[in-house]
Write a protein that holds these residues in place. Structure first.
Motif, PDB file in Angstrom:
ATOM      1  N   PRO A  34       9.193  -8.048  -1.174  1.00 16.19           N
ATOM      2  CA  PRO A  34       8.664  -8.299  -0.112  1.00 16.19           C
ATOM      3  C   PRO A  34       8.513  -7.550   0.781  1.00 16.19           C
ATOM      4  O   PRO A  34       7.255  -7.751   1.720  1.00 16.19           O
ATOM      5  CB  PRO A  34      10.104  -9.008   0.967  1.00 16.19           C
ATOM      6  CG  PRO A  34      11.377  -8.939  -0.887  1.00 16.19           C
ATOM      7  CD  PRO A  34      10.401  -8.852  -2.030  1.00 16.19           C
ATOM      8  N   ALA A  35       8.438  -6.022   1.003  1.00 16.07           N
ATOM      9  CA  ALA A  35       7.726  -5.400   1.375  1.00 16.07           C
ATOM     10  C   ALA A  35       6.028  -5.611   1.492  1.00 16.07           C
ATOM     11  O   ALA A  35       5.492  -5.001   1.473  1.00 16.07           O
ATOM     12  CB  ALA A  35       8.724  -3.988   0.546  1.00 16.07           C
ATOM     13  N   ALA A  36       6.099  -5.628  -0.231  1.00 11.47           N
ATOM     14  CA  ALA A  36       4.464  -5.590  -0.193  1.00 11.47           C
ATOM     15  C   ALA A  36       3.860  -6.856   0.459  1.00 11.47           C
ATOM     16  O   ALA A  36       2.509  -6.354   0.562  1.00 11.47           O
ATOM     17  CB  ALA A  36       4.423  -5.430  -2.424  1.00 11.47           C
ATOM     18  N   LEU A  37       5.200  -7.462  -0.138  1.00 12.00           N
ATOM     19  CA  LEU A  37       3.804  -8.762   1.051  1.00 12.00           C
ATOM     20  C   LEU A  37       3.952  -8.069   2.612  1.00 12.00           C
ATOM     21  O   LEU A  37       2.772  -9.073   3.441  1.00 12.00           O
ATOM     22  CB  LEU A  37       4.985 -10.088   0.743  1.00 12.00           C
ATOM     23  CG  LEU A  37       4.522 -11.071  -0.814  1.00 12.00           C
ATOM     24  CD1 LEU A  37       6.059 -12.152  -0.650  1.00 12.00           C
ATOM     25  CD2 LEU A  37       2.716 -11.318  -1.108  1.00 12.00           C
ATOM     26  N   GLY A  38       4.645  -7.643   3.228  1.00  9.24           N
ATOM     27  CA  GLY A  38       4.700  -7.366   4.536  1.00  9.24           C
ATOM     28  C   GLY A  38       3.155  -6.608   4.613  1.00  9.24           C
ATOM     29  O   GLY A  38       2.509  -6.340   5.896  1.00  9.24           O
ATOM     30  N   TYR A  39       2.805  -5.212   3.792  1.00  5.88           N
ATOM     31  CA  TYR A  39       2.362  -5.065   3.835  1.00  5.88           C
ATOM     32  C   TYR A  39       1.102  -5.721   3.868  1.00  5.88           C
ATOM     33  O   TYR A  39      -0.599  -4.878   4.557  1.00  5.88           O
ATOM     34  CB  TYR A  39       1.858  -4.035   2.785  1.00  5.88           C
ATOM     35  CG  TYR A  39       2.890  -2.542   2.528  1.00  5.88           C
ATOM     36  CD1 TYR A  39       2.705  -1.736   4.220  1.00  5.88           C
ATOM     37  CD2 TYR A  39       3.695  -2.138   2.248  1.00  5.88           C
ATOM     38  CE1 TYR A  39       2.885  -0.628   4.399  1.00  5.88           C
ATOM     39  CE2 TYR A  39       4.745  -1.565   1.742  1.00  5.88           C
ATOM     40  CZ  TYR A  39       3.699  -0.470   3.676  1.00  5.88           C
ATOM     41  OH  TYR A  39       4.860   0.705   3.734  1.00  5.88           O
ATOM     42  N   ALA A  40       0.224  -6.552   2.869  1.00  3.63           N
ATOM     43  CA  ALA A  40      -1.095  -7.809   2.565  1.00  3.63           C
ATOM     44  C   ALA A  40      -0.842  -8.747   4.773  1.00  3.63           C
ATOM     45  O   ALA A  40      -1.624  -9.151   4.635  1.00  3.63           O
ATOM     46  CB  ALA A  40      -0.288  -8.608   1.397  1.00  3.63           C
TER      47      ALA A  40
END
Length: 339
Positions: free
Chosen positions: A197-203
């Motif tokens: 989820p954190a990576a998707l937040g950056y995306a």
């Protein structure tokens, strides 16, 4: 001067080394920030990246910015293009210097002796690889120029994306920058998949329209496999599963760009889909002239600042590498050489 040196898997040291003396045609650069890349992490954790293996101690780092200490740009804030193509091989003659067979690339074990990288307080580099920063571009954001160049090149390898629907598998720093590059090229809709989820937040911060958990087949954000709405897919996770996802979801006659470096050896993928759907599978490796385009884009868009998740003093390099390897807590981690 302090320099980060990888001696083998898990063996990262901050050592004192003599400052370099620039040779003919070289410029001395006082490094301020260095961005930790996935390839740097692979050298540290596994002793290699893809088919490139450590055979001697290596100073990693190819995402560096600072101030020129010599030459016509002395005192100016600069970014360093990390590649030195040979200029004479068939690939260079064909205008594809990013796949030069005899290139030198900062912080790379692709050749022996290795090309020592930029994670040192001072480095000497060819003068034509030093770029003055556009007015108003801060060093902390400018350090994204190298990975953004990689993303821009991958998007260009896909062909025209204006008005197209794009899928990106992998929302690490490169994948998130592919989102930004695709949007800058006019993509109508960008979907990004990742496990974290954190990576998707950056995306999402980079401009993704839809983010999807890669381990959740019930997520409503998935494009339909039976009637794909994806024109172009960029595989940025470096996994066989990511490549399979791209091949299954891109439309018939669509384009898949393999950007992530796959593990060494053979990687299985559903090759019959290339035939039955006439999918075009293209590789994307590094970049060339995109570096100057990346600097201009960074200068124009402060939103890129959101992708820099931490700045760590160089003396704490091992903790910085540990943080950068934890994608649940970071996107782009910078080493700060002070000055």
């Amino acid at each position: 001067m302090p320099a980060c040196v990888i001696h083998g898997p898990g063996d990262l040291r901050v050592e004192e080394r003599a400052a370099p003396t620039p040779g003919p045609g070289e410029v001395l650069v006082a490094v301020r920030y260095g961005g930790i890349c996935g390839s740097d992490l692979h050298y540290w954790r596994h002793g290699g990246v893809g088919d490139f293996r450590l055979r001697e101690p290596l100073v990693p780092g190819h995402e560096v910015v600072g101030a020129a200490s010599s030459g016509p740009l002395a005192g100016a804030a600069v970014a360093v293009h990390p590649a030195t193509p040979c200029g004479v091989c068939p690939e260079c003659a064909d205008g594809r210097r990013q796949v030069c067979r005899d290139t030198r690339y900062l912080g790379s074990a692709a050749r022996t002796p290795h090309v020592q990288g930029g994670f040192a307080a001072e480095i000497a580099v060819p003068a034509d690889q030093v770029r003055p920063l556009p007015q108003g571009l801060p060093l902390r954001r400018a350090v994204l120029a190298e990975p953004l160049s990689v993303a821009l090149h991958a998007v260009r390898r896909a062909g025209a994306v204006s008005g197209r629907r794009v899928l990106v598998t992998g929302a690490g720093p490169i994948g998130s920058l592919v989102v930004a590059a695709a949007k800058a090229a006019g993509a109508a809709h960008v979907t990004v998949t990742d496990l974290l989820p954190a990576a998707l937040g950056y995306a999402r911060a980079a401009g993704a329209d839809v983010v999807v958990r890669a381990d959740d087949p019930a997520d409503p954000g998935w494009p339909s496999e039976t009637d794909p709405a994806v024109d172009v897919a960029v595989e940025a996770s470096g996994t066989a599963a990511g490549l399979e996802c791209c091949l299954r979801l891109v439309r018939r006659g669509g384009v898949v760009v393999q950007l992530g470096m796959l593990p060494p050896g053979k990687s299985p993928f559903p090759g019959n889909l290339l035939v039955s759907r006439e999918i075009e599978l293209r590789g994307a490796f590094r970049f060339d002239t995109e570096f100057d385009d990346a600097l201009r884009l960074l200068a124009a868009e402060p939103a890129f600042d959101a992708l820099v998740s931490a700045v760590v003093p160089v003396r704490e390099a091992e903790s910085a590498f540990t943080l950068a390897a934890d994608r649940s807590r970071s996107c782009k981690v910078l080493l700060d050489f002070g000055g």
